[in-house]
Design a protein around this motif. Structure first.
Motif, PDB file in Angstrom:
ATOM      1  N   LYS A  62       0.830  -1.208   0.000  1.00 51.95           N
ATOM      2  CA  LYS A  62       0.000   0.000   0.000  1.00 51.95           C
ATOM      3  C   LYS A  62       0.862   1.255   0.000  1.00 51.95           C
ATOM      4  CE  LYS A  62      -4.210  -1.661   2.272  1.00 51.95           C
ATOM      5  NZ  LYS A  62      -5.029  -1.553   3.496  1.00 51.95           N
ATOM      6  N   ASP A  63       1.939   1.231   0.778  1.00 47.56           N
ATOM      7  CA  ASP A  63       2.843   2.375   0.832  1.00 47.56           C
ATOM      8  C   ASP A  63       3.481   2.631  -0.527  1.00 47.56           C
ATOM      9  OD1 ASP A  63       4.242   4.472   2.231  1.00 47.56           O
ATOM     10  OD2 ASP A  63       6.024   3.204   2.111  1.00 47.56           O
ATOM     11  N   LYS A  64       3.902   1.557  -1.182  1.00 49.16           N
ATOM     12  CA  LYS A  64       4.516   1.688  -2.504  1.00 49.16           C
ATOM     13  C   LYS A  64       3.497   2.236  -3.514  1.00 49.16           C
ATOM     14  CE  LYS A  64       7.418  -0.767  -5.748  1.00 49.16           C
ATOM     15  NZ  LYS A  64       8.169  -1.985  -6.025  1.00 49.16           N
ATOM     16  N   LEU A  65       2.260   1.744  -3.440  1.00 53.48           N
ATOM     17  CA  LEU A  65       1.210   2.233  -4.328  1.00 53.48           C
ATOM     18  C   LEU A  65       0.960   3.723  -4.110  1.00 53.48           C
ATOM     19  CD1 LEU A  65      -1.030   1.710  -6.424  1.00 53.48           C
ATOM     20  CD2 LEU A  65      -2.513   1.086  -4.508  1.00 53.48           C
ATOM     21  N   CYS A  66       0.931   4.135  -2.852  1.00 59.67           N
ATOM     22  CA  CYS A  66       0.738   5.563  -2.549  1.00 59.67           C
ATOM     23  C   CYS A  66       1.877   6.411  -3.104  1.00 59.67           C
ATOM     24  CB  CYS A  66       0.622   5.772  -1.045  1.00 59.67           C
ATOM     25  SG  CYS A  66      -0.956   5.219  -0.367  1.00 59.67           S
ATOM     26  N   GLN A  67       3.100   5.913  -2.982  1.00 67.14           N
ATOM     27  CA  GLN A  67       4.247   6.650  -3.514  1.00 67.14           C
ATOM     28  C   GLN A  67       4.152   6.773  -5.031  1.00 67.14           C
ATOM     29  OE1 GLN A  67       7.685   4.529  -2.129  1.00 67.14           O
ATOM     30  NE2 GLN A  67       7.471   5.255  -0.025  1.00 67.14           N
ATOM     31  N   ILE A  68       3.768   5.696  -5.703  1.00 67.80           N
ATOM     32  CA  ILE A  68       3.639   5.725  -7.164  1.00 67.80           C
ATOM     33  C   ILE A  68       2.550   6.703  -7.576  1.00 67.80           C
ATOM     34  CG2 ILE A  68       2.898   4.355  -9.160  1.00 67.80           C
ATOM     35  CD1 ILE A  68       4.337   1.957  -7.835  1.00 67.80           C
ATOM     36  N   ARG A  69       1.414   6.649  -6.891  1.00 60.85           N
ATOM     37  CA  ARG A  69       0.313   7.560  -7.223  1.00 60.85           C
ATOM     38  C   ARG A  69       0.690   9.011  -6.963  1.00 60.85           C
ATOM     39  NH1 ARG A  69      -4.984   4.290  -4.932  1.00 60.85           N
ATOM     40  NH2 ARG A  69      -5.172   2.867  -6.714  1.00 60.85           N
ATOM     41  N   GLN A  70       1.396   9.255  -5.869  1.00 61.13           N
ATOM     42  CA  GLN A  70       1.817  10.618  -5.550  1.00 61.13           C
ATOM     43  C   GLN A  70       2.776  11.152  -6.608  1.00 61.13           C
ATOM     44  OE1 GLN A  70       0.605  12.574  -3.205  1.00 61.13           O
ATOM     45  NE2 GLN A  70       1.925  14.272  -3.823  1.00 61.13           N
ATOM     46  N   ALA A  71       3.729  10.312  -7.019  1.00 65.16           N
ATOM     47  CA  ALA A  71       4.682  10.732  -8.048  1.00 65.16           C
ATOM     48  C   ALA A  71       3.961  11.017  -9.362  1.00 65.16           C
ATOM     49  CB  ALA A  71       5.751   9.662  -8.243  1.00 65.16           C
ATOM     50  N   LYS A  72       3.001  10.159  -9.707  1.00 66.45           N
ATOM     51  CA  LYS A  72       2.238  10.361 -10.945  1.00 66.45           C
ATOM     52  C   LYS A  72       1.418  11.651 -10.860  1.00 66.45           C
ATOM     53  CE  LYS A  72       0.353   6.731 -12.959  1.00 66.45           C
ATOM     54  NZ  LYS A  72      -0.578   5.629 -13.280  1.00 66.45           N
ATOM     55  N   LYS A  73       0.815  11.890  -9.696  1.00 71.65           N
ATOM     56  CA  LYS A  73       0.011  13.102  -9.508  1.00 71.65           C
ATOM     57  C   LYS A  73       0.870  14.350  -9.625  1.00 71.65           C
ATOM     58  CE  LYS A  73      -2.925  15.377  -6.120  1.00 71.65           C
ATOM     59  NZ  LYS A  73      -3.402  15.351  -4.732  1.00 71.65           N
ATOM     60  N   GLU A  74       2.040  14.321  -8.995  1.00 68.81           N
ATOM     61  CA  GLU A  74       2.945  15.476  -9.061  1.00 68.81           C
ATOM     62  C   GLU A  74       3.396  15.730 -10.490  1.00 68.81           C
ATOM     63  OE1 GLU A  74       6.054  14.579  -6.304  1.00 68.81           O
ATOM     64  OE2 GLU A  74       4.782  14.943  -4.556  1.00 68.81           O
TER      65      GLU A  74
END
Length: 138
Positions: A62-74
């Motif tokens: 879940k943490d890795k998914l959040c990091q990926i989504r955050q990077a994509k959003k940024e």
């Protein structure tokens, strides 16, 4: 459970051979074997350990998914993320009157942007998007 010293007679050769096979204490290994024979395994403790291990793995995922989504959003929020892509797509649209989803995917991959968002951006700009379009021959 209290432990005590108990005398067991074991052949010297077997005792030494056991040292090469067993990781850790030979006494602890023998005690585990006795537990297996007596069926004294604690099923509840095993399940709790398994749940804890799986829960930890889930939290890491879940943490890795959040990091990926955050990077994509940024990356998407960065100004003019589709500008590079739109140069080629606008030229194709002007020459052919439409652009294909296959062309959008290829251009998105080359520019490291999400293809679906790029397609939505093209549609929002009023470009005619079709399923497939051949690359124009020169």
């Amino acid at each position: 459970m209290a432990k005590g010293n108990h005398c067991v007679t074991i052949d010297d050769n077997k005792w030494e051979a056991l040292a090469g096979v067993v990781n850790g204490s030979r006494s602890a290994w023998i005690e585990r074997q006795i537990d297996i024979v007596l069926n004294i395994e604690d099923e509840e403790a095993k399940l709790l350990q398994k749940i804890e291990r799986l829960d930890n793995q889930l939290n890491v995922a879940k943490d890795k998914l959040c990091q990926i989504r955050q990077a994509k959003k940024e990356r998407l929020e960065a100004a003019n993320v589709f500008d590079e892509c739109m140069i080629s797509l606008n030229r194709l649209h002007e020459n052919l009157g439409c652009i294909g989803r296959n062309q959008i995917r290829n251009i998105a991959r080359k520019n490291d942007v999400p293809a679906l968002e790029l397609e939505e951006h093209c549609v929002s700009l009023g470009l005619n998007v079709v399923n497939f379009m051949e690359v124009p021959k020169r």
